[in-house]
Enzyme design. Structure first.
Site, PDB file in Angstrom:
ATOM      1  CG  HIS A 303      -1.823   1.145   1.355  1.00  0.00           C
ATOM      2  ND1 HIS A 303      -3.133   1.135   0.946  1.00  0.00           N
ATOM      3  CD2 HIS A 303      -1.607   2.390   1.857  1.00  0.00           C
ATOM      4  CE1 HIS A 303      -3.683   2.310   1.188  1.00  0.00           C
ATOM      5  NE2 HIS A 303      -2.778   3.101   1.746  1.00  0.00           N
ATOM      6  CD  GLU A 304       1.554   3.192   3.799  1.00  0.00           C
ATOM      7  OE1 GLU A 304       1.561   4.333   3.300  1.00  0.00           O
ATOM      8  OE2 GLU A 304       0.581   2.735   4.433  1.00  0.00           O
ATOM      9  CG  HIS A 307      -0.031   5.912  -0.800  1.00  0.00           C
ATOM     10  ND1 HIS A 307      -1.181   6.426  -1.355  1.00  0.00           N
ATOM     11  CD2 HIS A 307      -0.391   5.473   0.444  1.00  0.00           C
ATOM     12  CE1 HIS A 307      -2.184   6.301  -0.487  1.00  0.00           C
ATOM     13  NE2 HIS A 307      -1.741   5.721   0.610  1.00  0.00           N
ATOM     14  CD  GLU A 326      -4.800   6.958   1.871  1.00  0.00           C
ATOM     15  OE1 GLU A 326      -4.597   5.760   1.623  1.00  0.00           O
ATOM     16  OE2 GLU A 326      -3.889   7.731   2.269  1.00  0.00           O
TER      17      GLU A 326
HETATM   18  N1  0A1 Z   1      -1.705   7.908   4.397  1.00  0.00           N
HETATM   19  C1  0A1 Z   1      -1.462   6.819   5.279  1.00  0.00           C
HETATM   20  C2  0A1 Z   1      -2.258   6.784   6.500  1.00  0.00           C
HETATM   21  C3  0A1 Z   1      -2.041   7.804   7.538  1.00  0.00           C
HETATM   22  C4  0A1 Z   1      -2.943   8.824   7.679  1.00  0.00           C
HETATM   23  C5  0A1 Z   1      -2.867   9.716   8.690  1.00  0.00           C
HETATM   24  C6  0A1 Z   1      -1.841   9.579   9.573  1.00  0.00           C
HETATM   25  O1  0A1 Z   1      -1.773  10.425  10.637  1.00  0.00           O
HETATM   26  C7  0A1 Z   1      -2.887  11.143  10.957  1.00  0.00           C
HETATM   27  C8  0A1 Z   1      -0.913   8.582   9.442  1.00  0.00           C
HETATM   28  C9  0A1 Z   1      -1.013   7.707   8.405  1.00  0.00           C
HETATM   29  C10 0A1 Z   1      -1.840   5.545   4.572  1.00  0.00           C
HETATM   30  O2  0A1 Z   1      -2.853   5.508   3.898  1.00  0.00           O
HETATM   31  O3  0A1 Z   1      -1.168   4.554   4.743  1.00  0.00           O
HETATM   32 ZN    ZN Z   2      -2.929   5.039   2.126  1.00  0.00          ZN
END
Ligand code: 0A1
Ligand code: ZN
Length: 885
Positions: A303-304, A307, A326
């Site tokens: 997933h990461e 991104h 997302e």
């Molecule tokens: N974008 C990351 C998830 C994530 C979102 C908010 C955070 O802190 C408030 C930390 C991580 C993902 O989708 O994995």
């Molecule tokens: Zn994500």
């Protein structure tokens, strides 16, 4: 705490930024009792924002301003205004440079947002709005800048200094300090910034991209965890390859790094070139992590990594567009997992999760569309709706376009918007332009909240040999949306004859049949499709693969469901027929319990499960999935008014009755699988997951018999297993059993052996928190005093308090309200320490409308107590106030 942040922000108010930041040069000086951040921002007026030079309003919270310069001029107090959230000054030219120095306190940052310390290391979390706690900035995703970052720290304690991009220089300073400079050549919004400093070890590998570039891969962990990173590294390489093959996406920097930290609010974060992970989503080896944990690590790493394109190269214009990155990335990672392991099992797991948790969110006070149009605190919108429903929306586009046109659409999207911050509309437009398919009506999935209900009825005309299906769709009102327009609902279906064969499908007006499984688009509130040339009345297999996130209703009787369980060519629908059969049987038992009657299990469920257990040709993972009765949380979600005691009693009764009726085949399968496990080294692959999952669910049924030979087998598995999947499953069934002595011994042995491994101790807490036997709340209270527990670590909070409130429904919903009082107490404490965690922990209380009047009163009283408890964070305030509205 609750300052101007708790005002509502609306999508309709979006305006482009007045100023842009072309370059961001940061210098961090890290010390034990404070840190200094110097920022040089090379700025200019945004040509798209109009004429003149408006005031520059920079975001900044909890920053102690030390110096401020505009170009070469040192600014004094009269040159700017400073509030607790903004710094405002007046530029005098189109292009200018702002220099600021601030002091911050990562060492006392318990909210884990911005720069903070996790154990001995420094790390950051900037999404969504954490960067404003690091320096004064335009902290919004449509301001994209090139970053250069220098980090300086004491060398001995922090030998490793990391930031985004490529390392370009480093050196020693006086006094035992050293520094390193990193440069990220890609423009990015501040939420993708990251910094890490610590005493870390790393495992290194490399990946050759499709254009033959070498990329260095590094996973950094604390030294004691260096033996637990190989699985994450293998997962990373598989993900990089998959994204090249399936989406044509190549990695773009020379180095890709992952760092594991113990204190992290979420699962992981996709910072450019420097992903920061909750250690629970990186560390995995057979002895300490279950199969489920291995699969989670693989999925989160993927997933990461994904991104990097869906989120970083093309990012969100504003936070209302969060699902743009997302939903798309969850869809990408779930397809990766499906391709890597079993597609059907992955779909079953995802759908069971969605229907239990996202459907409940969609029916509660925080319901919102995949693209919300208002929020108070953006951290509250990292939801199941944005992620999981967002992924379902992408899956429907994929279904409607087909794989080739979908790929054309994603290619166009990435090409058209590379380096930009865009909207969900831009994504859909690319899909439309590439495919020629009009998605105007489809876009209602982005703007309307709530789970549609799809009722289907049939009519067979023997004389005309025609078969009609009539679909009626509706969607319940959600907060702020009383009327809903019809959705586009892709319904994948097939028709089965009496032997279970699929019939060719020819719709009225078609000259020839188009296959035996096809997708109908239901677009009207009521719509009929008529198939012709249907020689006998068929049995429909509807919504195959769960082709749309809706609640389907078709009047199947139990014999028809048993028939589908055996004959449907769609694996997902075979499981689904079993679930629907179980739901019908369980609802009957719930009714009997409510009327004070003796409970009687419909023997057809026994027959259906016996057939599965005795068929050794079936995929064992599927058999295990079919043996898992719908959970109490799902039964709650589908109830009009959830009767906690009746649901629990009915399900436990069914489990015991099945265990006794199916003892022999369960025991045979258990023993056979345990023998294979004993003789096979641990492998994290689908066939092995399948074997262990059938073995473990069989064990959980068998233990209900309370037979001594089963107890002996369970203890044997607990003591001798060479992997955590078998050991933890045995521990869990012991904990849920009446065998006090063995249970006490096993818990003590486990804690003694694993006391230095916090992730394993999380499992130890969870197993006990989830135990439905009486006295659950007292056990949780006692465990909070355990030396391994702390409210400051989000994983611990989730493992103990979260597991209790979400998975131990019979104890959490105690009739005297003590469970609610306990949860509210924890929320009030956590509100001051870590608002994001406090707000997430609250979710079970927000569902008060699901329960009978007595529980409603108790639950609401706790929400009101939280509201009155003093200064609330915007996170907690938003959820509590919306729940009471
Ligand atoms: N974008 C990351 C998830 C994530 C979102 C908010 C955070 O802190 C408030 C930390 C991580 C993902 O989708 O994995
Ligand atoms: Zn994500």
């Amino acid at each position: 705490m609750r300052t101007e942040q708790s005002k509502t922000i609306y999508l309709k108010d979006y305006q482009v930024p007045d100023y842009l930041i072309d370059e961001t040069h940061l210098t961090f000086e890290l010390f034990e009792d404070h840190s200094l951040v110097h920022a040089q921002l090379v700025m200019r007026r945004n040509p798209e924002a109009g004429v003149g030079l408006p005031k520059l309003v920079l975001d900044g919270q909890q920053l102690e301003l030390l110096h401020l310069k505009l170009d070469d001029r040192e600014l004094g107090a009269g040159d700017y205004t400073l509030t607790d959230s903004h710094l405002t000054l007046q530029p005098t030219q189109e292009r200018f440079v702002v220099d600021s120095s601030v002091r911050i306190h990562p060492e006392s940052n318990t909210a884990l947002e911005g720069l903070y310390k996790s154990g001995k290391m420094f790390c950051t979390q900037c999404e969504a709005e954490g960067f404003r706690k690091i320096t004064f900035y335009l902290d919004r995703p449509d301001v994209m800048s090139k970053f250069t970052t220098t980090v300086s720290a004491e060398q001995h304690a922090y030998p490793v200094l990391l930031s985004n991009g490529n390392p370009i220089a480093s050196g020693a300073e006086e006094g035992g300090r050293h520094w390193a400079t990193w440069e990220d050549p890609f423009k990015k919004p501040a939420y993708l910034f990251a910094l890490v400093a610590g005493d870390l070890w790393c495992v290194e590998d490399s990946f050759t991209t499709m254009s033959q570039r070498e990329v260095a891969l590094r996973i950094y962990v604390e030294p004691e965890n260096i033996d637990k990173v190989q699985h994450a590294m293998d997962s990373l390489k598989r993900s990089m390859k998959w994204d090249e093959e399936v989406y044509g996406r190549e990695y773009d920097l020379d180095i890709f790094m992952i760092v594991a930290v113990n204190d992290f609010n979420m699962g992981a974060m996709e910072n450019k070139g420097l992903n920061i992970f909750n250690s629970s989503c990186v560390l995995a080896k057979a002895e300490t992590a279950t199969d489920a944990a291995h699969q989670r690590v693989e999925a989160v790493v993927a997933h990461e990594y994904f991104h990097n394109w869906s989120g970083n190269r093309v990012t969100c214009r504003d936070w209302f567009q969060l699902s743009l990155k997302e939903g798309f990335t969850v869809f990408r990672d779930s397809e990766f997992s499906a391709d890597t392991h079993s597609r059907t099992v992955k779909r079953i797991e995802d759908v069971a999760y969605l229907r239990t948790h996202q459907f409940a969110e969609d029916a509660g006070p925080m319901a919102h569309p995949v693209r919300p149009d208002a929020y108070m605190e953006i951290s509250n919108f990292y939801t199941l709706t944005i992620y999981e429903k967002g992924s379902e929306v992408l899956r429907m586009i994929h279904t409607l376009l087909g794989p080739e046109l979908f790929r054309k659409g994603s290619d166009l999207y990435f090409e058209r918007h590379d380096g930009q911050a865009v909207t969900c509309d831009d994504f859909v437009k690319a899909m439309e332009d590439a495919s020629g398919i009009d998605l105007t009506q489809f876009k209602r999935w982005y703007t309307q909240a709530g789970t549609p209900r799809l009722e289907v009825s049939e009519a067979y005309d023997a004389a005309a040999q025609s078969y009609s299906l009539t679909f009626r769709q509706s969607c319940p009102a959600t907060p702020g949306q009383s009327e809903k327009l019809p959705f586009v609902i892709p319904v994948a279906l097939g028709l089965l004859d009496a032997q279970g064969n699929e019939l060719p499908l020819r719709l009225q007006g078609e000259s020839a049949a188009q296959g035996a499984s096809r997708v109908l688009s239901v677009t009207e509130a009521e719509q009929t499709f008529t198939f012709e040339g249907v020689a006998e009345k068929p049995l429909p297999s509807l919504l195959r693969g769960f082709s749309a996130p809706v609640k389907l209703h078709f009047p199947y009787d139990r014999d028809q469901l048993m028939f589908l369980m055996q004959h449907d060519s769609d694996g997902f629908n075979r499981w689904e027929a079993g679930q629907q059969l179980s739901v019908q049987v369980l609802q009957e038992l719930i009714g009997q319990h409510q009327r004070g009657e003796a409970l009687v299990l419909d023997q057809r469920l026994v027959t259906a499960l016996r057939t599965l257990l005795e068929d050794e040709s079936l995929d064992q993972a599927m058999v295990a999935e079919m043996l898992s009765l719908p959970g109490e949380a799902y039964l709650t979600e589908i109830s009009e008014v959830a009767d906690v005691e009746a649901i629990h009693a009915a399900r436990e009764f069914a489990r015991k009755a099945l265990a006794s009726a199916l003892f022999a085949p369960l025991w045979a399968r258990y023993q056979a699988n345990r023998e294979v496990s004993k003789a096979t080294p641990y492998v994290a692959e689908a066939a092995h997951f399948a074997r262990r999952s059938l073995q473990n669910i069989a064990l959980s049924y068998l233990m209900l018999s309370e037979k001594t030979e089963v107890l002996a087998a369970c203890v044997e598995q607990f003591e001798n297993a060479d992997n955590m999947t078998e050991r933890l499953a045995a521990l869990a069934v012991l904990v849920n059993s009446p065998f006090q002595e063995e249970q006490g011994k096993a818990l003590a042995m486990f804690a003694d052996f694993f006391k230095d491994n916090p992730l394993v101790m999380d499992q130890w807490f969870s197993v006990q928190a989830g135990c439905p036997l009486p006295g659950g709340l007292e056990r949780v209270h006692a465990l909070m005093q355990h030396e391994a527990f702390t409210l400051k670590n989000p994983n611990k909070v989730r493992a103990l308090i979260g597991a209790f409130a979400n998975q131990n429904l019979i104890n959490f919903h105690r009739a005297d309200g003590a469970g609610y009082r306990f949860l509210a107490d924890q929320v009030i404490t956590l509100n001051a320490l870590n608002p994001q965690i406090a707000s997430r922990l609250l979710a079970p209380l927000t569902r008060w409308r699901k329960y009978g009047p007595a529980r409603q009163v108790l639950m609401k009283a706790e929400l009101e107590r939280i509201l009155a408890s003093g200064e609330l964070s915007s996170d907690v305030y938003e959820v509590v106030s919306k729940s009471l509205a």
